[in-house]
Design an enzyme around this catalytic site. Sequence first.
Site, PDB file in Angstrom:
ATOM      1  CG  HIS A  28      -1.825  -1.185   1.299  1.00 22.53           C
ATOM      2  ND1 HIS A  28      -1.392  -2.439   1.649  1.00 22.53           N
ATOM      3  CD2 HIS A  28      -3.159  -1.301   1.070  1.00 22.53           C
ATOM      4  CE1 HIS A  28      -2.416  -3.284   1.625  1.00 22.53           C
ATOM      5  NE2 HIS A  28      -3.498  -2.621   1.273  1.00 22.53           N
ATOM      6  CG  HIS A 261      -5.809   2.045  -0.379  1.00 25.19           C
ATOM      7  ND1 HIS A 261      -5.901   2.723   0.817  1.00 25.19           N
ATOM      8  CD2 HIS A 261      -5.960   0.727  -0.080  1.00 25.19           C
ATOM      9  CE1 HIS A 261      -6.101   1.841   1.787  1.00 25.19           C
ATOM     10  NE2 HIS A 261      -6.146   0.618   1.267  1.00 25.19           N
ATOM     11  CD  GLU A 407     -20.243  -5.857  24.878  1.00 24.12           C
ATOM     12  OE1 GLU A 407     -21.182  -6.135  25.636  1.00 24.12           O
ATOM     13  OE2 GLU A 407     -20.315  -4.996  23.971  1.00 24.12           O
ATOM     14  CG  HIS A 469     -28.692 -12.758  26.410  1.00 22.98           C
ATOM     15  ND1 HIS A 469     -29.392 -12.185  25.366  1.00 22.98           N
ATOM     16  CD2 HIS A 469     -28.203 -11.721  27.151  1.00 22.98           C
ATOM     17  CE1 HIS A 469     -29.337 -10.865  25.479  1.00 22.98           C
ATOM     18  NE2 HIS A 469     -28.622 -10.561  26.546  1.00 22.98           N
TER      19      HIS A 469
END
Length: 654
Positions: A28, A261, A407, A469
């Site tokens: 890149h 890129h 999280e 869950h």
Amino acid sequence: MNISGLNAAALSVRSLAMDAIQKANSGHPGLPLGCAELAAVLYGEIMKHNPADSRWADRDRFILSAGHGSMLDYAILHLSGYKVKLNDIKKFRQLKSVCAGHPEYGVTDGVEATTGPLGQGIAMAVGMALAESILAAKFNTPKHKIVDHYTYTLIGEGCLMEGVSSEASSFAGSMKLGKLIAFYDKNKITIDGSTDAVFAEDVAKRYEAYGWQVLSGSMYDMENIARFVAEAKRDERPSLIILDSVIGKGAPTVAGSAKAHGAPLGAEGIAAAKKELGLPLDKEFYVVPEAYDYFESKRESWAKKEAEWKAVFSEWAEENPELAKEWKRFFAGKPSKKPSMTAYKAGDSLATRNASGAALLDLSKVYTNLVGGSADLQGPNCTKLADTNSYSPSCRDGRYIHFGIREFAMAAVSNGIALHGGLIPFCATFMVFADYLRPALRLSALMRKNVIYVLTHDSIFVGEDGPTHQPIETLSSLRVIPNVQVLRPGDAEETAEAWKMAVAAKETPVCIALSRQNLPVYEKDDPDWRNTILCGAYIVQKGGAKPDVTVLATGSEVSLALKAASLVKGKKVRIVSVIDRELFRTQPKEIKESIMGKGRRIVAEAASPMGWEGFASSEKDLFCLTSFGESAPGAKVAEHFGFTAENLAKLIEG
């Protein structure tokens, strides 16, 4: 500021980057061509570092969050004198090269973190800044500052679009991590083209809303960048320095376009770039001599800076001997003394998450560098620490961290804490939400860092919260990640041992899977089980020297198997607790057979059977689950699926 030397360094970064990528036919070039001036001024004038000692404890840290631009890292590390040779750069992206496709921690001298998965780099930088502030509060005295450094990171639009950067940046602003400075490479280009169509938000206002200081300027004004950094250091908030740039700057065939890129410039593009930049057309991997001279002139001042710190550290250690001993323990990951763990007896009944909470409290008293928290689940995860305040802008020595409902960032920040050194991080959530943090767990494993993941509510016995869950596939998906240790203890005593294993781990992240429901503490026939468990499994109920059937169980299913065995007539049944299946798998054949026996083998686990096939005697001997759960009390859910001691007993008898 030696502008001429810095310009030579920036030009050399461009030269090395384009040639390395061209030779590898992969890479890149856009970012290193576009950000060369930032690398030069950062490593030459701004950062406190010493390439001769890349592990100096009080060095500034730099994380290339936009890790695809790795040749920026390798080029500036080479020029400034880290252990990255020109021949290493010539082997960019080749097998066993220290210049890997993306920066890899532990592979390349001077690389502070493995990056490439976008957004995680800035989150790890947040963790490093957090660690710096905790250690500074712990060890600095009014007379001596032995912890006093900054964390820098370079991000791009890709990092900013990934959700983890938002989670981590919001957290950093709330915590006022003023020693975190992020540079935003604002080139407005991604692989697919201009960001105008997909990234229209005002990044400055976004970060101001997070509680950051925001400064803006040009990527190519090095004196102004240095002034921005000085201004950032005067503010108690983290700082975002937005730098307008041109992707692929200096390469006229691709500059400012998506073509810069992620692909080599090609022979014609290289020639055009070298002509544009004034580089010799007939030389590859050319370094402007003045660039080497510039960094050579810095070596004495870098070494002097570290020597001055060492002198202050020695004086501090002499005047604060107990703190100095604690410093050594922190950075060696050692306890102050042997931990005294909560004792249990057969017949006690408690959830392993509660036993985990007790073990964490016990260990935190002797591992005073154990820090962490949960994603807004302190109570359900049982992660409260005794005798410590929560970390906050007004309480930097707090060891409990309220991560909020983030999280992914929680895990990535924990990686940054581990990378910084001196602290053992833990983080916690419900097991099913391990899917939210998995990319960071994967980096924990790849970087070989000991982050402890406390994962509670580990099966259908979660009950009423229902299938959203109730983890089914999660254990298998965690076990399959290389270099991740997954522990699923069956009772309170095993849970304490699991925690001892977790804090002792040095190069492995550890996941501890814990029950919501109460489980009995059971008698253990192996008198040396606390040592045997270190091979991943041990005999709970022997069932004679030659058992007819052995049940290999984990977690809550160990007590289920014991109950089932008590219902079986006419067969000798051995029960084995497999706390770590993958560790047990690696044991010599003799050890495995001595524990499992040579008779029929059944596996009992309230989760997917994936990975157990080689342990069970046949497919029908997999007493596991293959569908999502249901919403009802845990016992009712188990009955619905036939996951009961009575049905396991029937299988044993069959």
